[in-house]
Scaffold this motif. Structure first.
Motif, PDB file in Angstrom:
ATOM      1  N   ALA A 164      58.865  24.858  53.879  1.00  0.00           N
ATOM      2  CA  ALA A 164      57.926  25.249  52.818  1.00  0.00           C
ATOM      3  C   ALA A 164      57.316  26.622  53.094  1.00  0.00           C
ATOM      4  N   LEU A 165      56.615  26.748  54.203  1.00  0.00           N
ATOM      5  CA  LEU A 165      55.932  28.010  54.507  1.00  0.00           C
ATOM      6  C   LEU A 165      56.869  29.175  54.815  1.00  0.00           C
ATOM      7  N   PRO A 166      57.958  28.982  55.590  1.00  0.00           N
ATOM      8  CA  PRO A 166      58.780  30.149  55.942  1.00  0.00           C
ATOM      9  C   PRO A 166      59.788  30.575  54.884  1.00  0.00           C
ATOM     10  N   MET A 167      59.929  29.803  53.804  1.00  0.00           N
ATOM     11  CA  MET A 167      60.885  30.142  52.757  1.00  0.00           C
ATOM     12  C   MET A 167      60.164  30.798  51.576  1.00  0.00           C
ATOM     13  N   ASN A 168      60.894  31.063  50.505  1.00  0.00           N
ATOM     14  CA  ASN A 168      60.324  31.781  49.368  1.00  0.00           C
ATOM     15  C   ASN A 168      59.120  31.075  48.757  1.00  0.00           C
ATOM     16  N   SER A 169      59.069  29.743  48.835  1.00  0.00           N
ATOM     17  CA  SER A 169      57.934  29.011  48.275  1.00  0.00           C
ATOM     18  C   SER A 169      56.645  29.331  49.015  1.00  0.00           C
ATOM     19  N   GLY A 170      56.758  29.895  50.216  1.00  0.00           N
ATOM     20  CA  GLY A 170      55.583  30.243  51.002  1.00  0.00           C
ATOM     21  C   GLY A 170      55.220  31.715  50.959  1.00  0.00           C
ATOM     22  N   TYR A 171      55.936  32.512  50.162  1.00  0.00           N
ATOM     23  CA  TYR A 171      55.645  33.945  50.095  1.00  0.00           C
ATOM     24  C   TYR A 171      54.335  34.203  49.346  1.00  0.00           C
ATOM     25  N   ILE A 172      53.615  35.208  49.813  1.00  0.00           N
ATOM     26  CA  ILE A 172      52.308  35.529  49.241  1.00  0.00           C
ATOM     27  C   ILE A 172      52.439  36.682  48.247  1.00  0.00           C
ATOM     28  N   VAL A 173      51.929  36.445  47.040  1.00  0.00           N
ATOM     29  CA  VAL A 173      51.960  37.457  45.981  1.00  0.00           C
ATOM     30  C   VAL A 173      50.560  38.021  45.775  1.00  0.00           C
ATOM     31  N   SER A 174      50.491  39.153  45.108  1.00  0.00           N
ATOM     32  CA  SER A 174      49.200  39.776  44.809  1.00  0.00           C
ATOM     33  C   SER A 174      48.563  39.108  43.593  1.00  0.00           C
ATOM     34  N   LYS A 175      47.414  38.511  43.801  1.00  0.00           N
ATOM     35  CA  LYS A 175      46.686  37.878  42.699  1.00  0.00           C
ATOM     36  C   LYS A 175      46.344  38.911  41.624  1.00  0.00           C
ATOM     37  N   LYS A 176      45.885  40.081  42.069  1.00  0.00           N
ATOM     38  CA  LYS A 176      45.509  41.130  41.119  1.00  0.00           C
ATOM     39  C   LYS A 176      46.702  41.559  40.267  1.00  0.00           C
ATOM     40  N   ALA A 177      47.865  41.676  40.891  1.00  0.00           N
ATOM     41  CA  ALA A 177      49.054  42.129  40.161  1.00  0.00           C
ATOM     42  C   ALA A 177      49.483  41.115  39.112  1.00  0.00           C
ATOM     43  N   VAL A 178      49.540  39.837  39.497  1.00  0.00           N
ATOM     44  CA  VAL A 178      49.961  38.797  38.549  1.00  0.00           C
ATOM     45  C   VAL A 178      48.985  38.712  37.385  1.00  0.00           C
ATOM     46  N   GLU A 179      47.700  38.756  37.688  1.00  0.00           N
ATOM     47  CA  GLU A 179      46.693  38.656  36.627  1.00  0.00           C
ATOM     48  C   GLU A 179      46.686  39.896  35.738  1.00  0.00           C
ATOM     49  N   LYS A 180      47.035  41.037  36.297  1.00  0.00           N
ATOM     50  CA  LYS A 180      47.027  42.273  35.515  1.00  0.00           C
ATOM     51  C   LYS A 180      48.220  42.371  34.574  1.00  0.00           C
ATOM     52  N   ILE A 181      49.426  42.061  35.081  1.00  0.00           N
ATOM     53  CA  ILE A 181      50.623  42.274  34.259  1.00  0.00           C
ATOM     54  C   ILE A 181      51.202  40.983  33.687  1.00  0.00           C
ATOM     55  N   GLY A 182      50.717  39.826  34.155  1.00  0.00           N
ATOM     56  CA  GLY A 182      51.210  38.554  33.643  1.00  0.00           C
ATOM     57  C   GLY A 182      52.388  38.038  34.454  1.00  0.00           C
ATOM     58  N   GLN A 183      52.534  36.716  34.474  1.00  0.00           N
ATOM     59  CA  GLN A 183      53.567  36.093  35.299  1.00  0.00           C
ATOM     60  C   GLN A 183      54.974  36.525  34.913  1.00  0.00           C
ATOM     61  N   GLU A 184      55.265  36.562  33.615  1.00  0.00           N
ATOM     62  CA  GLU A 184      56.617  36.900  33.176  1.00  0.00           C
ATOM     63  C   GLU A 184      57.013  38.305  33.617  1.00  0.00           C
ATOM     64  N   LYS A 185      56.115  39.262  33.438  1.00  0.00           N
ATOM     65  CA  LYS A 185      56.422  40.632  33.837  1.00  0.00           C
ATOM     66  C   LYS A 185      56.465  40.766  35.349  1.00  0.00           C
ATOM     67  N   PHE A 186      55.642  39.972  36.040  1.00  0.00           N
ATOM     68  CA  PHE A 186      55.641  40.020  37.497  1.00  0.00           C
ATOM     69  C   PHE A 186      57.016  39.643  38.051  1.00  0.00           C
ATOM     70  N   GLY A 187      57.716  38.745  37.373  1.00  0.00           N
ATOM     71  CA  GLY A 187      59.054  38.355  37.800  1.00  0.00           C
ATOM     72  C   GLY A 187      60.055  39.488  37.739  1.00  0.00           C
ATOM     73  N   LYS A 188      59.698  40.558  37.023  1.00  0.00           N
ATOM     74  CA  LYS A 188      60.567  41.730  36.916  1.00  0.00           C
ATOM     75  C   LYS A 188      60.000  42.937  37.662  1.00  0.00           C
ATOM     76  N   ASP A 189      58.719  42.856  38.007  1.00  0.00           N
ATOM     77  CA  ASP A 189      58.041  43.984  38.653  1.00  0.00           C
ATOM     78  C   ASP A 189      57.142  43.443  39.767  1.00  0.00           C
ATOM     79  N   PRO A 190      57.739  42.981  40.874  1.00  0.00           N
ATOM     80  CA  PRO A 190      56.998  42.238  41.896  1.00  0.00           C
ATOM     81  C   PRO A 190      56.094  43.102  42.767  1.00  0.00           C
ATOM     82  N   VAL A 191      55.091  42.454  43.339  1.00  0.00           N
ATOM     83  CA  VAL A 191      54.191  43.113  44.287  1.00  0.00           C
ATOM     84  C   VAL A 191      54.002  42.185  45.477  1.00  0.00           C
ATOM     85  N   GLY A 192      54.594  42.562  46.599  1.00  0.00           N
ATOM     86  CA  GLY A 192      54.460  41.783  47.823  1.00  0.00           C
ATOM     87  C   GLY A 192      53.892  42.637  48.935  1.00  0.00           C
TER      88      GLY A 192
END
Length: 506
Positions: A164-192
């Protein structure tokens, strides 16, 4: 005479320019790398990722988790968390985060709020996250302070640190980025927070990554990486030979020729993959158990594997690869038996045979398998109609259960839950198979921390899949990478996944 001198001077300047250009080109090439992949990425959002290991080479370059597998091994080591403590009841973990870790694209410092957001967005009841099943035992995440976070579990979570933690399900994303551009766009313009950030993505053409200058860890030697989706093995081989790519693959029949070629290095790993011939069980013809069993006896698994892998891989007898602690060592070995197949068909009212639409991704190994399956099945009176699909279209169609049968593979980790949970029907289940006993075993396995008891749970689950006969296990394959001789391919994980940030050019 003066004219000759002028011409001579011009020639000297031209030669100097060419030498300078050559040197510059060489210097640039040492910072760039091109890697062939099997398919284009479907999303850059780690919680919504659907294609497993094929996308993880890219995703692990963009993101970090709280912990990670040490490059080239299955050892768990700190990543964004410097340390952690498990609660005495085994149902909570407190993580102490690194300070000063920056997100890409000026989205600021990674904090406990980002960790809370990253996990809770996956378990949100309204979300359709592909990784929701992985985190079904997560109750909530508490922020203790800016750099301390607490995961609170519903029950003990056996796979927390293994898959769980060491795989993709455990990756940390930017809360600010997702909230700013939306989940759908974040899937195309990621911020890690990873060693690379997305430079550009042209669907079905390329994914370009650039080294992240503010990366908190060791800076990667390669400054630019381009991933090129190349479906055909033959096309990939040509690109390797012409120097268009630095790292790629070849059809198994041609691997030996690359080994003999001094221009290339060949890396081979026993894969933690599982290839299977799946049957869609919620519609004819494979809604009848007898016809699924008949299909299983109609095919010759040993011949299928030999044809596709040219002696480099062995047949599979169950879902898990041998060597894992939860492997079913006494799994039955089904041999081709045409008479038995016909007898089962007669019992199901199909003595005259039946038709099967078989979807196959546009990869050489799977297409070869399909042709052998077609020839085998014909001996029992089963007509197999092969339809080859581009990998994205294949995944979409297979996961919707559009076809009668399909050939698929999935790459596992050391924890059986990682692959076996997907057949419990929660988020990804191309055979449309449902079994209450199996689902209950998956629930027990997820929270059982006693290794012997957990081993028996997963062996019992493998027995359930065998009884329902919705899959014909084919092989666990082998993973082969071919690199130009001037490439130091770096660390390769035990399942064959690359770690691009450890690569360099000689």
């Amino acid at each position: 005479m003066k004219s000759a001198l002028k011409i001579g001077n011009i020639m000297i300047l031209l030669i100097a320019f060419l030498l300078l250009f050559s040197f510059s080109a060489s210097a640039v090439s040492k910072d760039e790398l091109k890697i062939a992949t099997w398919e284009d990425i479907s999303t850059f959002d780690p919680g919504w990722m659907t294609s497993g290991e094929r996308e993880l080479t890219i995703m692990s370059s963009l993101y970090n988790g709280l912990v990670k597998y040490k490059e080239g091994s299955w050892d768990i080591v700190p990543d964004l968390a410097e340390s952690w403590e498990m609660g005495t009841d085994g149902k909570s973990v407190v993580f102490h985060l690194r300070k000063g870790v920056q997100f890409h694209k000026d989205f600021g410092e990674m904090t406990a709020e980002d960790v809370k957001f990253s996990f809770e967005r996956i378990i949100d009841p309204e979300a359709k996250a592909a990784e929701k099943g992985t985190w079904k035992l997560l109750e909530k995440v508490e922020v203790i302070d800016k750099y301390t976070v607490k995961l609170i579990l519903k029950e003990k979570m056996a796979n927390l640190f293994t898959s769980a933690l060491p795989m993709n399900s455990g990756y940390i994303v930017s809360k600010k980025a997702v909230e700013k551009i939306g989940q759908e766009k974040f899937g195309k313009d990621p911020v890690g927070t990873g060693p690379y950030q997305l430079d550009s993505w042209k669907p079905k053409t390329h994914v370009k990554l650039a080294a992240f200058d503010s990366y908190w860890g060791k800076a990667p030697a390669i400054k630019k990486i381009t991933f090129l989706p190349i479906v055909e093995d033959s096309t990939c081989e040509t690109a390797l030979r012409t120097g268009e790519i630095n790292i790629g693959r070849a059809a198994m029949i041609n691997v030996a020729s690359f080994k003999k070629n001094k221009k290339f290095s060949v890396y081979s790993n026993p894969a933690l993959k599982t290839y299977w011939l799946g049957m869609t069980v919620n519609k004819p013809p494979f809604d009848k158990l007898e016809l699924r069993q008949a299909f299983r006896y109609a095919v010759n698994v040993d011949n299928i594997v030999e044809a596709a892998f040219y002696g480099t891989a062995k047949r599979a007898n169950t879902i898990l690869p041998p060597g894992l602690p939860d492997y079913w060592t006494d799994a039955p070995v089904y041999k081709q038996d045409i008479d038995k197949a016909k007898s089962l068909m007669k019992a199901a009212g199909k003595a005259d045979g039946f038709k099967v639409n078989l979807y196959v991704p546009a990869n050489d190994a799977e297409r070869i398998m399909a042709e052998v399956i077609k020839a085998d099945a014909a001996k029992a009176g089963i007509e197999v109609i092969i339809e080859v699909k581009e990998i994205g279209a294949f995944n979409e169609a297979a996961n919707k259960g559009e076809t009668d049968a399909y050939i698929q593979f999935y790459t596992s980790t050391i924890d059986p839950y990682y692959i076996m949970q997907y057949f419990a029907g929660e988020s990804w289940n191309p055979s449309q198979w449902r079994n209450a006993e199996y689902t209950e075993l998956m629930k027990k396995g997820a929270s059982e921390v006693d290794s012997k008891k957990r081993n028996q749970i997963y062996v019992d689950a493998q027995k359930v899949t065998d009884k329902d006969a919705w899959a014909i296990w084919l092989t666990h394959g082998t993973m082969v990478w071919i690199a130009q001789k001037n490439v130091d391919i770096g660390d390769i994980y035990p399942n064959g996944r690359l770690a691009p940030w450890t690569m360099s050019l000689k």
